[in-house]
Design an enzyme around this catalytic site. Structure first.
Site, PDB file in Angstrom:
ATOM      1  N   ASN A 123       0.811  -1.223   0.000  1.00  0.00           N
ATOM      2  CA  ASN A 123       0.000   0.000   0.000  1.00  0.00           C
ATOM      3  C   ASN A 123       0.850   1.281   0.000  1.00  0.00           C
ATOM      4  OD1 ASN A 123       0.877  -0.110   2.623  1.00  0.00           O
ATOM      5  ND2 ASN A 123      -1.118  -0.552   3.525  1.00  0.00           N
ATOM      6  N   ARG A 133       3.313   7.342  11.182  1.00  0.00           N
ATOM      7  CA  ARG A 133       2.781   6.819  12.437  1.00  0.00           C
ATOM      8  C   ARG A 133       2.566   7.989  13.400  1.00  0.00           C
ATOM      9  NH1 ARG A 133       1.321   3.149   9.978  1.00  0.00           N
ATOM     10  NH2 ARG A 133       1.884   0.961  10.218  1.00  0.00           N
ATOM     11  N   GLN A 190      -4.412   3.672  18.415  1.00  0.00           N
ATOM     12  CA  GLN A 190      -5.528   3.516  17.482  1.00  0.00           C
ATOM     13  C   GLN A 190      -6.416   2.375  17.972  1.00  0.00           C
ATOM     14  OE1 GLN A 190      -3.368   5.200  13.441  1.00  0.00           O
ATOM     15  NE2 GLN A 190      -4.177   3.171  13.420  1.00  0.00           N
ATOM     16  N   HIS A 245      -7.314   6.089  10.177  1.00  0.00           N
ATOM     17  CA  HIS A 245      -6.203   5.459   9.451  1.00  0.00           C
ATOM     18  C   HIS A 245      -6.742   4.675   8.240  1.00  0.00           C
ATOM     19  CE1 HIS A 245      -2.153   3.130   9.998  1.00  0.00           C
ATOM     20  NE2 HIS A 245      -2.369   3.486   8.754  1.00  0.00           N
TER      21      HIS A 245
HETATM   22  P1  NDP Z   1      10.232   1.744   3.342  1.00  0.00           P
HETATM   23  O1  NDP Z   1      10.892   0.722   4.203  1.00  0.00           O
HETATM   24  O2  NDP Z   1      10.323   1.590   1.865  1.00  0.00           O
HETATM   25  O3  NDP Z   1      10.786   3.183   3.679  1.00  0.00           O
HETATM   26  C1  NDP Z   1      11.084   3.590   4.951  1.00  0.00           C
HETATM   27  C2  NDP Z   1      12.205   4.586   4.854  1.00  0.00           C
HETATM   28  O4  NDP Z   1      12.359   5.212   6.105  1.00  0.00           O
HETATM   29  C3  NDP Z   1      13.530   3.946   4.492  1.00  0.00           C
HETATM   30  O5  NDP Z   1      14.085   4.635   3.395  1.00  0.00           O
HETATM   31  C4  NDP Z   1      14.344   4.182   5.749  1.00  0.00           C
HETATM   32  O6  NDP Z   1      15.669   4.452   5.536  1.00  0.00           O
HETATM   33  C5  NDP Z   1      13.734   5.444   6.287  1.00  0.00           C
HETATM   34  N1  NDP Z   1      14.086   5.679   7.677  1.00  0.00           N
HETATM   35  C6  NDP Z   1      14.046   4.816   8.710  1.00  0.00           C
HETATM   36  N2  NDP Z   1      14.458   5.417   9.830  1.00  0.00           N
HETATM   37  C7  NDP Z   1      14.778   6.676   9.493  1.00  0.00           C
HETATM   38  C8  NDP Z   1      15.298   7.768  10.230  1.00  0.00           C
HETATM   39  N3  NDP Z   1      15.570   7.652  11.543  1.00  0.00           N
HETATM   40  N4  NDP Z   1      15.511   8.928   9.572  1.00  0.00           N
HETATM   41  C9  NDP Z   1      15.272   9.036   8.251  1.00  0.00           C
HETATM   42  N5  NDP Z   1      14.785   8.016   7.501  1.00  0.00           N
HETATM   43  C10 NDP Z   1      14.538   6.854   8.125  1.00  0.00           C
HETATM   44  O7  NDP Z   1       8.719   1.792   3.805  1.00  0.00           O
HETATM   45  P2  NDP Z   1       7.467   2.514   3.132  1.00  0.00           P
HETATM   46  O8  NDP Z   1       7.930   3.754   2.470  1.00  0.00           O
HETATM   47  O9  NDP Z   1       6.665   1.557   2.339  1.00  0.00           O
HETATM   48  O10 NDP Z   1       6.623   2.850   4.442  1.00  0.00           O
HETATM   49  C11 NDP Z   1       7.140   3.734   5.419  1.00  0.00           C
HETATM   50  C12 NDP Z   1       6.246   3.772   6.635  1.00  0.00           C
HETATM   51  O11 NDP Z   1       4.992   4.363   6.290  1.00  0.00           O
HETATM   52  C13 NDP Z   1       5.859   2.403   7.217  1.00  0.00           C
HETATM   53  O12 NDP Z   1       6.858   1.884   8.042  1.00  0.00           O
HETATM   54  C14 NDP Z   1       4.591   2.733   7.957  1.00  0.00           C
HETATM   55  O13 NDP Z   1       4.893   3.180   9.266  1.00  0.00           O
HETATM   56  C15 NDP Z   1       3.992   3.873   7.157  1.00  0.00           C
HETATM   57  N6  NDP Z   1       2.853   3.398   6.363  1.00  0.00           N
HETATM   58  C16 NDP Z   1       1.619   3.967   6.601  1.00  0.00           C
HETATM   59  C17 NDP Z   1       0.511   3.501   5.946  1.00  0.00           C
HETATM   60  C18 NDP Z   1      -0.837   4.129   6.145  1.00  0.00           C
HETATM   61  O14 NDP Z   1      -1.847   3.514   5.823  1.00  0.00           O
HETATM   62  N7  NDP Z   1      -0.910   5.346   6.640  1.00  0.00           N
HETATM   63  C19 NDP Z   1       0.588   2.362   5.009  1.00  0.00           C
HETATM   64  C20 NDP Z   1       1.944   1.949   4.721  1.00  0.00           C
HETATM   65  C21 NDP Z   1       3.018   2.423   5.423  1.00  0.00           C
HETATM   66  P3  NDP Z   1      16.783   3.371   5.219  1.00  0.00           P
HETATM   67  O15 NDP Z   1      16.071   2.114   4.863  1.00  0.00           O
HETATM   68  O16 NDP Z   1      17.470   4.057   4.097  1.00  0.00           O
HETATM   69  O17 NDP Z   1      17.549   3.259   6.474  1.00  0.00           O
END
Ligand code: NDP
Length: 399
Positions: free
Chosen positions: A147, A285, A314, A333
């Site tokens: 998603n 989140r 939630q 959400h």
């Molecule tokens: P990804 O794993 O593709 O992306 C997450 C990114 O966050 C990675 O690039 C990671 O960096 C980066 N990251 C982690 N920690 C840090 C930090 N401390 N500072 C800066 N960047 C950081 O996941 P998605 O993009 O698919 O999803 C991200 C989040 O969105 C999910 O974990 C979830 O919490 C939320 N989400 C919400 C939804 C909703 O319905 N509202 C649905 C889907 C997701 P790197 O890997 O480079 O370390």
């Protein structure tokens, strides 16, 4: 034979739908990075039907019962006497969606000696105490990418609706009014603004790509830098820290997972570093933003608007300040639970279950915790620890 405990959100108040507004869904071949869509051996549901609620059962009952497993589905997840607490005692597998998260705290994990697998039907496994899962050798898996694009579309919608002051203007119409001045006193063009994303993972990068045609300045910060070709293609400015980035942005969108490094990241100090009148959109989140600091910043004008669909806990208690603060564009959400997304994460959940039961490896990109440590996507994007503290407040929603 395994007991599978599945926690899903309530059915619609008027009952499970008998019809839908559209007849079909677009057929997608791959995710944007080439990753294949979920590949279960079969599905027992029509793509496009409501699967994430109790009666939808993620389309899993026939598959599980045909194989001799038992499936318990409930929405009653919070409080010591919840059905979730009672059924957890002998469950081997727990499935839950982040939209209506079954918080798997350390205490609950301690009361679930048979628990071996926690599946997130969606993305974001912060509702599981990942530290306790590592220590208890529980595998945690989610349906990576299912998603991400759904959320990126929601982010765009929210940025535009805040900047252009859509919601109050809509309310003006519904209330029978026509005061243009009231509507436009807070309305701007996005064009020319500086927009930054905290994290440029699957969602963050999709947001940047979708924003490009709006002729804005694009910024990002992340623990790992994007390939230089991507930075050039989108004309991105990279910032080594969140602090650096927020200083120059008119709009900030948060797209990182919740883990100990990101919990409370947008506290009073961080919001204070933003430009006065910036817009903040958080679909990642709720706990990444400090609840009271956000409400205060809207009150003082430090933030011109806040929108998102994620809360903590939630469901949000009825008196959660984000329900009533000024200039917000919150939804429950929902962004990752469109009917389109449900089809993908229900199929992905079944794929994970098939792998588990057949003794085949779960795709590496789906893994968050395995073998007592962060693994796969979890090893890349999370840090060890627990982000579930305080989740028991969710019981106040029904009470
Ligand atoms: P990804 O794993 O593709 O992306 C997450 C990114 O966050 C990675 O690039 C990671 O960096 C980066 N990251 C982690 N920690 C840090 C930090 N401390 N500072 C800066 N960047 C950081 O996941 P998605 O993009 O698919 O999803 C991200 C989040 O969105 C999910 O974990 C979830 O919490 C939320 N989400 C919400 C939804 C909703 O319905 N509202 C649905 C889907 C997701 P790197 O890997 O480079 O370390």
């Amino acid at each position: 034979m395994s007991k599978v405990l599945c926690v899903l959100y309530d059915d619609p108040v008027d009952g499970y739908p008998k019809s839908y507004p559209r007849n079909d869904l677009p057929k997608l071949k791959n995710y944007p990075n080439g990753q294949t869509m979920p590949t279960p051996s079969a599905i027992d549901f029509e793509p496009g039907v409501l699967l994430g609620c109790v009666s939808g059962e993620l389309g899993l009952r026939k598959f599980l019962e045909d194989r001799g497993h038992s499936l318990v589905v409930t929405s009653d997840k919070d409080g010591a006497n919840s059905a979730f607490d009672r059924e957890l005692a002998d469950a081997e597998i727990v499935i839950s969606q982040p939209f209506w998260p079954a918080y798997l705290t350390e205490e609950r994990i301690a009361k679930a000696p048979n628990l071996k697998l926690a599946i997130t039907a969606g993305i974001g496994s912060d509702h599981v105490d990942l530290q306790a899962a590592m220590e208890g050798n529980i595998t945690v898996a989610e349906v990576t990418f299912c998603n991400s694009i759904s959320v990126s579309e929601h982010v765009l919608m929210m940025i535009l609706s805040l900047v252009r002051n859509y919601i109050p203007s809509y309310q003006q119409v519904v209330a029978g009014g026509w005061n243009i001045a009231d509507c436009v006193t807070r309305s701007y063009d996005l064009e020319g603004m500086q927009v930054g994303t905290v994290a440029a993972g699957r969602i963050g990068l999709a947001v940047l790509r979708r924003l490009k045609p709006f002729d804005v300045g694009l910024h990002y910060t992340d623990r790992h830098r994007l390939p230089v070709e991507t930075e050039r293609e989108l004309n991105l400015t990279y910032h080594p820290s969140v602090e650096d980035m927020v200083r120059v942005c008119d709009v900030v969108t948060i797209n990182c997972p919740l883990h100990p490094q990101t919990e409370n990241l947008f506290d009073e100090a961080m919001i204070g570093r933003m430009k006065r009148g910036a817009f903040l959109v958080n679909t990642a989140r709720g706990k990444i933003c400090n609840r009271d600091a956000v409400a205060r910043a809207l009150e003082s004008g430090q933030l011109a608007g806040y929108a998102g669909d994620v809360w903590f806990p939630q469901p949000a208690p009825k008196d959660h300040p984000w329900r009533s603060m000024s200039h917000h564009g919150m939804t429950p959400h929902i962004s990752g639970s469109s009917l389109s997304a449900q089809t993908r994460y229900a199929a992905g959940t079944r794929e994970i279950l098939e792998c588990w039961f057949d003794g085949r490896p779960i795709r590496d990109e789906y893994l968050i915790v395995a073998g007592g440590r962060l693994a796969g996507a979890g090893a890349h994007s999370y840090s060890p620890g627990d982000a579930t503290k305080g989740s028991d407040e969710a019981a106040r929603f029904r009470g």
